[in-house]
Design a protein around this motif. Structure first.
Motif, short mmCIF file in Angstrom:
data_model
loop_
_atom_site.label_atom_id
_atom_site.label_comp_id
_atom_site.label_asym_id
_atom_site.label_seq_id
_atom_site.Cartn_x
_atom_site.Cartn_y
_atom_site.Cartn_z
N THR A 134 57.98 73.00 82.08
CA THR A 134 59.11 72.69 82.64
C THR A 134 61.06 72.62 81.48
OG1 THR A 134 59.58 70.82 83.23
CG2 THR A 134 58.28 71.76 84.72
N GLU A 135 60.22 73.08 80.47
CA GLU A 135 60.82 72.83 78.80
C GLU A 135 61.56 71.13 78.94
OE1 GLU A 135 62.79 74.99 77.22
OE2 GLU A 135 61.97 76.75 78.48
N THR A 137 61.95 68.59 81.47
CA THR A 137 61.95 68.39 82.46
C THR A 137 61.69 67.09 83.33
OG1 THR A 137 61.99 70.59 83.77
CG2 THR A 137 63.91 70.21 82.49
N GLN A 138 61.96 67.79 84.96
CA GLN A 138 61.70 66.28 85.69
C GLN A 138 60.02 66.54 85.71
OE1 GLN A 138 62.62 67.44 89.77
NE2 GLN A 138 62.63 65.07 90.54
N THR A 141 57.82 65.03 82.76
CA THR A 141 58.78 62.98 83.03
C THR A 141 58.06 62.58 83.94
OG1 THR A 141 60.45 63.28 84.53
CG2 THR A 141 61.21 63.15 82.66
#
Ligand code: MG
Length: 172
Positions: A134-135, A137-138, A141
Motif C-alpha cells: 500500500t506504499e 498508506t492505510q 498503519t
C-alpha cells in the motif's frame, strides 16, 4: 460459467504464525483470527461459494464454533470446493491479490500458487497471485493484511480439455 469474488482482511500480530494459501511464511508478523487466519484461503473460499450463490464462509464455519479454533483453513477450502464439485462445476482459474506492506510476499508467490493448485487439484497456471503493497498508506498503519480473489467456474464436463474450443458453444 459462474464467477465469484471473495474478500477478507485480518489484523497482523506478532503472536501468531503467518499462513498464506496453505503455506507457512517465515515472518515475525502473523495474522490474528479464530482459525489459522489464512486470509488468502478465506477470500478464495468465499469466491468459490459466491460463484454458486452459496452461504459465505462465516455462515458455513462460524467463528463461534470451538471446532474451528486454530483449524487449518485448507479444510474450509476443501469443503467449499466439494460443494462446487457436487454442484457440477470445476475451477477454470482463480486470480488472487494479497495486500500488505510487510512482510514482502513476492518471494513466496510460486510456493503459494502451487499450494493452492494442489489443494484444488488444478495446475499452478490456473492460480494467479499478485502481491501488492500500500506504499505505506492505510493498511500499513493499521497493521493488517487483505486478500481479494476472483474465481471462474465452468460446468465440469467442460473443465477437461479445451473449454475455449468447440464445446464452449454448448455452455448454458
Ligand atoms: Mg478470515
Amino acid at each position: 460459467m459462474r464467477i465469484g469474488f471473495g474478500f477478507d482482511a485480518h489484523k497482523q500480530t506478532t503472536k501468531r504464525r503467518l499462513m498464506l494459501g496453505g503455506v507457512r511464511i517465515p515472518s515475525k508478523l502473523g495474522l490474528a483470527g479464530h482459525s489459522d487466519a489464512d486470509v488468502l484461503l478465506h477470500a478464495l473460499t468465499d469466491a468459490l461459494l459466491g460463484a454458486l450463490a452459496l452461504p459465505d464462509i462465516g455462515s458455513l464455519f462460524p467463528d463461534t464454533e470451538a471446532g474451528w479454533k486454530d483449524a487449518p483453513s485448507r479444510l474450509m477450502l476443501a469443503a467449499a470446493y466439494a460443494k462446487v464439485r457436487s454442484g457440477g462445476y470445476g475451477l477454470v482459474n482463480a486470480d488472487c491479490v494479497l495486500v500488505c506492506d510487510r512482510p514482502k510476499l513476492a518471494p513466496h508467490s510460486l510456493a503459494i500458487r502451487e499450494s493452492i493448485a494442489a489443494l484444488l487439484g488444478v495446475r499452478p497456471d490456473q492460480v494467479g497471485l499478485q502481491a501488492k503493497t500500500t506504499e505505506g498508506t492505510q493498511l500499513a498503519t493499521k497493521r493488517s493484511m487483505a486478500a481479494m480473489v476472483v474465481a471462474l467456474l465452468v460446468r465440469r464436463r467442460q473443465v477437461r480439455g479445451s473449454h475455449f474450443g468447440a464445446r464452449a458453444s454448448a455452455l448454458p
